[in-house]
Design a protein around this motif. Structure first.
Motif, mmCIF file in Angstrom:
data_model
loop_
_atom_site.group_PDB
_atom_site.id
_atom_site.type_symbol
_atom_site.label_atom_id
_atom_site.label_comp_id
_atom_site.label_asym_id
_atom_site.label_seq_id
_atom_site.Cartn_x
_atom_site.Cartn_y
_atom_site.Cartn_z
ATOM 1 N N HIS A 1 -6.527 -6.169 3.092
ATOM 2 C CA HIS A 1 -5.796 -5.209 3.916
ATOM 3 C C HIS A 1 -6.388 -3.809 3.783
ATOM 4 C CE1 HIS A 1 -2.662 -2.549 5.363
ATOM 5 N NE2 HIS A 1 -2.590 -2.007 4.152
ATOM 6 N N LEU A 2 -6.796 -3.441 2.568
ATOM 7 C CA LEU A 2 -7.317 -2.100 2.325
ATOM 8 C C LEU A 2 -8.732 -1.921 2.866
ATOM 9 C CD1 LEU A 2 -6.030 -1.622 -1.344
ATOM 10 C CD2 LEU A 2 -5.155 -0.458 0.706
ATOM 11 N N PRO B 1 -1.084 1.276 -11.390
ATOM 12 C CA PRO B 1 -0.474 0.939 -10.095
ATOM 13 C C PRO B 1 -0.464 -0.552 -9.763
ATOM 14 C CG PRO B 1 -2.650 1.854 -9.759
ATOM 15 C CD PRO B 1 -2.377 1.931 -11.241
ATOM 16 N N ILE B 2 -1.252 -1.374 -10.452
ATOM 17 C CA ILE B 2 -1.344 -2.797 -10.063
ATOM 18 C C ILE B 2 -0.800 -3.749 -11.126
ATOM 19 C CG2 ILE B 2 -3.312 -2.360 -8.553
ATOM 20 C CD1 ILE B 2 -5.060 -3.787 -10.728
ATOM 21 N N GLY B 3 -0.128 -3.222 -12.139
ATOM 22 C CA GLY B 3 0.345 -4.058 -13.228
ATOM 23 C C GLY B 3 1.476 -5.004 -12.873
ATOM 24 N N GLU C 1 0.831 -1.212 0.000
ATOM 25 C CA GLU C 1 0.000 0.000 0.000
ATOM 26 C C GLU C 1 0.860 1.254 0.000
ATOM 27 O OE1 GLU C 1 -3.151 2.497 2.796
ATOM 28 O OE2 GLU C 1 -2.406 0.550 3.474
ATOM 29 N N ALA C 2 1.865 1.290 0.860
ATOM 30 C CA ALA C 2 2.736 2.465 0.945
ATOM 31 C C ALA C 2 3.454 2.726 -0.379
ATOM 32 C CB ALA C 2 3.750 2.280 2.073
ATOM 33 N N LEU C 3 3.971 1.659 -0.987
ATOM 34 C CA LEU C 3 4.693 1.809 -2.252
ATOM 35 C C LEU C 3 3.780 2.292 -3.375
ATOM 36 C CD1 LEU C 3 6.931 -1.401 -2.162
ATOM 37 C CD2 LEU C 3 7.699 0.965 -1.902
ATOM 38 N N TYR D 1 -9.223 2.222 -3.979
ATOM 39 C CA TYR D 1 -8.752 2.407 -2.605
ATOM 40 C C TYR D 1 -7.377 3.080 -2.593
ATOM 41 C CZ TYR D 1 -12.413 -0.057 -0.076
ATOM 42 O OH TYR D 1 -13.615 -0.409 0.504
ATOM 43 N N LEU D 2 -6.480 2.613 -3.448
ATOM 44 C CA LEU D 2 -5.135 3.183 -3.503
ATOM 45 C C LEU D 2 -5.177 4.651 -3.927
ATOM 46 C CD1 LEU D 2 -3.251 0.221 -5.195
ATOM 47 C CD2 LEU D 2 -3.034 0.940 -2.807
ATOM 48 N N ALA D 3 -5.991 4.959 -4.940
ATOM 49 C CA ALA D 3 -6.079 6.325 -5.435
ATOM 50 C C ALA D 3 -6.652 7.268 -4.385
ATOM 51 C CB ALA D 3 -6.927 6.360 -6.702
#
Length: 297
Positions: free
Chosen positions: A198-199, A183-185, A36-38, A70-72
């Motif tokens: 986790h998210l 971001p997930i590739g 998540e942090a990365l 979630y990441l965005a």
């Protein structure tokens, strides 16, 4: 990095992964907080570098787009993320329900833009078009909607294709495989489940059968002919560990399964790169004039 113990499975793998499950689970294990942090740092850095403080993504209600949402939201803040749901008339109503639940939980704006009208108007001229053509047209129509709204919203389009799909070519070129930043590739499909847990993704999304919602009853694994768990284990050894065919066979994988997966990876390479440019000068854009990062930033 590790596959979750309860990845949804739509069909039984036509070829089982013969490598001991414990080895593959350990190899594919991820550390949720670190990932998540990365990835949130990656989103912020790449969008800021390009001069865009906002992001746009297609939110289907599936695991891939849910993780990206979630990441965005955590990388940019909810007000800077625009999600768009684009159902076709054969799309499952539950997908839209799940997309709404994600948007509400994150506090991001969700715009619903059905694409049935424009798709059906086009195929009225081609009534004998195959199911593949319809699926590809829907994917590309959705991407044109995303890019139009990216201009209106002032945000870059985030990709939602995972590493499994990219390697297998399981997606539409210039459709769902298109984006400005992905971001997930570099995460296999099965790795998205522990990250989603986790998210804090809704349980309904974690439990649902993977599907592109291409037609009624369509599932990813049913169309591929094997499970994500099986192919991710093989792809990890083939791509990340660089095992050759002989090593894969010695590891216990079925020869036909190896050949099938390797052929898909090879044949679909064109989808993973920019269009090949005929070389005439000393510095051709796609091979000599290349930078891993934008210079000056």
């Amino acid at each position: 990095m590790s596959m979750p113990p309860s990845v949804p499975v739509a069909v039984q793998a036509t070829v089982p992964p013969a490598t001991p499950p414990s080895q593959e689970a350990q190899a594919l294990e991820i550390h949720g907080p670190l990932v998540e942090a990365l990835l949130t740092r990656f989103i912020r850095a790449e969008l800021t570098r390009a001069g865009f403080p906002r992001a746009v993504l297609g939110l289907s209600g599936g695991i891939d787009s849910t993780v990206v949402a979630y990441l965005a939201a955590r990388a940019l803040g909810p007000d800077n993320v625009l999600a768009i749901a684009m159902p076709y008339k054969t799309s499952n109503d539950a997908s839209l329900v799940d997309a709404r639940a994600v948007a509400e939980q994150l506090g991001i704006r969700l715009v619903e833009i059905p694409i049935t009208g424009q798709i059906d108007a086009y195929f009225a001229r081609f009534p004998d078009a195959s199911r593949l053509r319809l699926a590809n047209k829907c994917a590309r129509e959705r991407m044109t909607v995303l890019y139009d709204h990216s201009a209106a919203f002032g945000g870059l389009v985030l990709g939602t294709s995972n590493k499994t799909e990219l390697l297998l070519g399981y997606g539409t070129q210039f459709g769902d495989m298109a984006s400005a930043v992905n971001p997930i590739g570099d995460l296999y499909k099965t790795q998205l489940y522990p990250l989603a847990r986790h998210l804090g993704a809704p349980a309904a999304i974690l439990k649902k059968t993977p599907t592109g919602d291409l037609w009624v009853g369509q599932t990813d694994e049913g169309e591929l002919g094997f499970t994500y768990a099986a192919v991710d284990a093989l792809l990890y050894r083939l791509v990340d560990c660089r095992w050759n065919e002989a090593e894969l066979r010695a590891g216990g994988w079925d020869a036909d399964f190896i050949d099938q997966v390797m052929e898909r990876v090879r044949r679909n390479h064109y989808k993973r790169r920019m269009p090949v440019i005929a070389k005439l000068s000393a510095r051709t854009v796609d091979r000599d004039f290349r930078y891993s990062r934008d210079w000056g930033t």
